[in-house]
Design a protein around this motif. Structure first.
Motif, PDB file in Angstrom:
ATOM      1  N   VAL A   1      34.119  43.762  43.129  1.00 29.18           N
ATOM      2  CA  VAL A   1      35.168  43.706  42.103  1.00 29.18           C
ATOM      3  C   VAL A   1      35.992  44.984  42.017  1.00 29.18           C
ATOM      4  O   VAL A   1      37.075  44.968  41.422  1.00 29.18           O
TER       5      VAL A   1
ATOM      6  N   ARG B   1      40.073  45.228  42.455  1.00 31.69           N
ATOM      7  CA  ARG B   1      40.669  43.920  42.724  1.00 31.69           C
ATOM      8  C   ARG B   1      41.057  43.225  41.426  1.00 31.69           C
ATOM      9  O   ARG B   1      40.294  43.237  40.461  1.00 31.69           O
ATOM     10  N   ASP B   2      42.247  42.620  41.418  1.00 36.70           N
ATOM     11  CA  ASP B   2      42.655  41.822  40.262  1.00 36.70           C
ATOM     12  C   ASP B   2      42.125  40.399  40.435  1.00 36.70           C
ATOM     13  O   ASP B   2      41.440  40.079  41.420  1.00 36.70           O
ATOM     14  N   ASP B   3      42.450  39.529  39.482  1.00 40.37           N
ATOM     15  CA  ASP B   3      41.921  38.157  39.522  1.00 40.37           C
ATOM     16  C   ASP B   3      42.348  37.422  40.784  1.00 40.37           C
ATOM     17  O   ASP B   3      41.571  36.663  41.376  1.00 40.37           O
ATOM     18  N   ASN B   4      43.599  37.621  41.216  1.00 35.56           N
ATOM     19  CA  ASN B   4      44.087  36.923  42.411  1.00 35.56           C
ATOM     20  C   ASN B   4      43.295  37.342  43.645  1.00 35.56           C
ATOM     21  O   ASN B   4      42.905  36.503  44.471  1.00 35.56           O
ATOM     22  N   ALA B   5      43.031  38.638  43.755  1.00 36.75           N
ATOM     23  CA  ALA B   5      42.289  39.134  44.914  1.00 36.75           C
ATOM     24  C   ALA B   5      40.840  38.657  44.888  1.00 36.75           C
ATOM     25  O   ALA B   5      40.256  38.335  45.929  1.00 36.75           O
ATOM     26  N   LEU B   6      40.253  38.607  43.689  1.00 38.53           N
ATOM     27  CA  LEU B   6      38.869  38.137  43.580  1.00 38.53           C
ATOM     28  C   LEU B   6      38.754  36.662  43.951  1.00 38.53           C
ATOM     29  O   LEU B   6      37.808  36.251  44.629  1.00 38.53           O
TER      30      LEU B   6
ATOM     31  N   GLU C   1      40.090  33.969  55.500  1.00 34.99           N
ATOM     32  CA  GLU C   1      40.971  34.206  54.365  1.00 34.99           C
ATOM     33  C   GLU C   1      41.748  32.941  54.023  1.00 34.99           C
ATOM     34  O   GLU C   1      42.031  32.124  54.907  1.00 34.99           O
TER      35      GLU C   1
ATOM     36  N   ARG D   1      38.997  36.395  47.624  1.00 35.54           N
ATOM     37  CA  ARG D   1      37.760  36.854  48.260  1.00 35.54           C
ATOM     38  C   ARG D   1      36.663  35.784  48.147  1.00 35.54           C
ATOM     39  O   ARG D   1      35.852  35.599  49.070  1.00 35.54           O
TER      40      ARG D   1
END
Length: 393
Positions: free
Chosen positions: A350, A353-358, A370, A361
């Protein structure tokens, strides 16, 4: 006298969600043919008649039909209860059933009372030891020992209660006429036996195995609980389950033991293999190879367990597998060695990382690749809607 030793029917069990009642009835019904072909006098079932303590109505009716066929073929039946059964339910109406040739041994306090059979050499005593849950069984056995003026059962565990049970069997046998032969049914994990993935553990305090020497002093011991047929000693054997209940049993040759008793006791034991309604097969490789390779044509009608080695988790993999292998029931994704991402601690995942990146992932961890641009757009839109809804509250 010829005895057919079987066990662990588990009637009502499913296989990775597939109903097996049809397969079970076909295999178990074939026991009636064995009775006729081999001249079997008595069929013994060493526990786990059903898969559940409260079996379905369909499972009960399947058992009724199978037993009726065996009895009509000319054999008596002796049945004891296993760890999957409800002893009280299996043993209901035991006295009435015995009049029709079905002998149910499910009571701990009566395990030393055999079913008595006769052949040209004299009497045969068939004892049924139901599955003994150590503490409840110890309590029942202790109560009956006190009534008889016997001593206290000092030890605990499976070995203690089975030792006491066999002491009572041997005492009863010793009081019978000379030349009485003996068969014991027991549902237990005996040291030296090999388990499989489909047995429910009976461990108590970390110990579930009992030594084979517990069963010394009788002519034949028909064991139940382990699902693979195996010989621990000439007189001490598991028949195994008649149907495979896990892919760990793919190599088993499902069978029964035919046990011959003569005037002197155990004369011969031989194996009789059972029909296989549907074989098991485990296959491994990339999804497209499994779907196209003609080498897998032989397993198209089997129950299939597939291990996919694709670098990226394939979409709708099970649906696609079942297009070629309609009886595929199990699938797992195991990328080729070196392709899987090493696991990270939560704090590392975490960090920064923001919500979009999490979310992206998470998709990558689940699939091994990806998300595509279109998938990222869907994730972004879903997160935007969540944020908008939270802001409106």
């Amino acid at each position: 006298m010829r005895v057919l030793h079987t066990s662990d029917w588990h009637v009502g069990r499913t296989f990775h969600g597939r109903d097996l009642l049809g397969d079970q009835e076909a295999v178990l019904g074939s026991l009636a043919d064995v009775v006729v072909e081999e001249g079997v006098d008595v069929v013994v079932v060493a526990g786990d008649l059903y898969d559940r303590a409260v079996p379905s109505g369909e499972a009960v009716q399947t058992c009724v039909r199978v037993m009726a066929r065996i009895r009509a073929a000319g054999a008596e039946l002796v049945v004891t209860s296993g760890n999957h059964d409800s002893a009280a339910r299996v043993g209901a109406f035991a006295d009435f059933a015995a009049a029709g040739g079905l002998h149910l041994h499910t009571r701990t306090d009566a395990l030393h009372r055999p079913t008595m059979l006769e052949d040209e050499h004299g009497p045969v005593a068939v004892y049924g030891i139901p599955y003994l849950e150590p503490d409840p069984a110890r309590h029942v056995l202790q109560e009956s020992a006190e009534v008889a003026g016997a001593g206290e059962i000092s030890s605990r565990g499976h070995t203690a209660v089975l030792t006491e049970a066999m002491n009572r069997v041997r005492a009863d046998l010793a009081a019978r006429p000379d030349g009485t032969r003996s068969v014991v049914l027991a549902h237990a994990f005996v040291t030296g036996g090999a388990g499989s993935d489909s047995e429910r553990t009976i461990a108590v305090g970390g110990v579930e195995q009992v030594p084979g020497s517990v069963f010394d002093g009788v002519d034949y011991v028909a064991l139940g609980h382990l699902h693979g047929p195996q010989r621990l000693d000439e007189h001490l054997r598991y028949s195994g389950s008649p149907v495979a209940y896990s892919f760990s049993e793919a190599a088993h040759r499902k069978s029964v033991w035919l046990v011959d008793l003569d005037a002197n006791g155990l004369a011969d034991v031989r194996r009789r293999e059972l029909p296989v309604p549907r074989a098991l097969a485990a296959i491994e490789g990339e999804l497209e190879d499994l779907l196209e390779d003609p080498a897998y044509a032989d397993v198209e009608d089997c129950y299939v367990s597939a291990t996919l080695t694709d670098e990226v988790r394939p979409l709708e993999a099970m649906r696609r597998l079942q297009a070629r292998f309609p009886h595929a029931v199990h699938m797992e994704w195991r990328p080729a060695e070196g392709k899987a991402t090493a696991p990270l601690h939560y704090s590392e995942i975490v960090r920064g990382r923001d919500d979009n990146a999490l979310a992206a992932r998470f998709v990558e961890d689940c699939r091994g690749a990806e998300p595509s641009d279109s998938e990222r757009a869907l994730l972004d839109e879903a997160l935007h809607q969540v944020s908008a809804a939270e802001g409106a509250e």
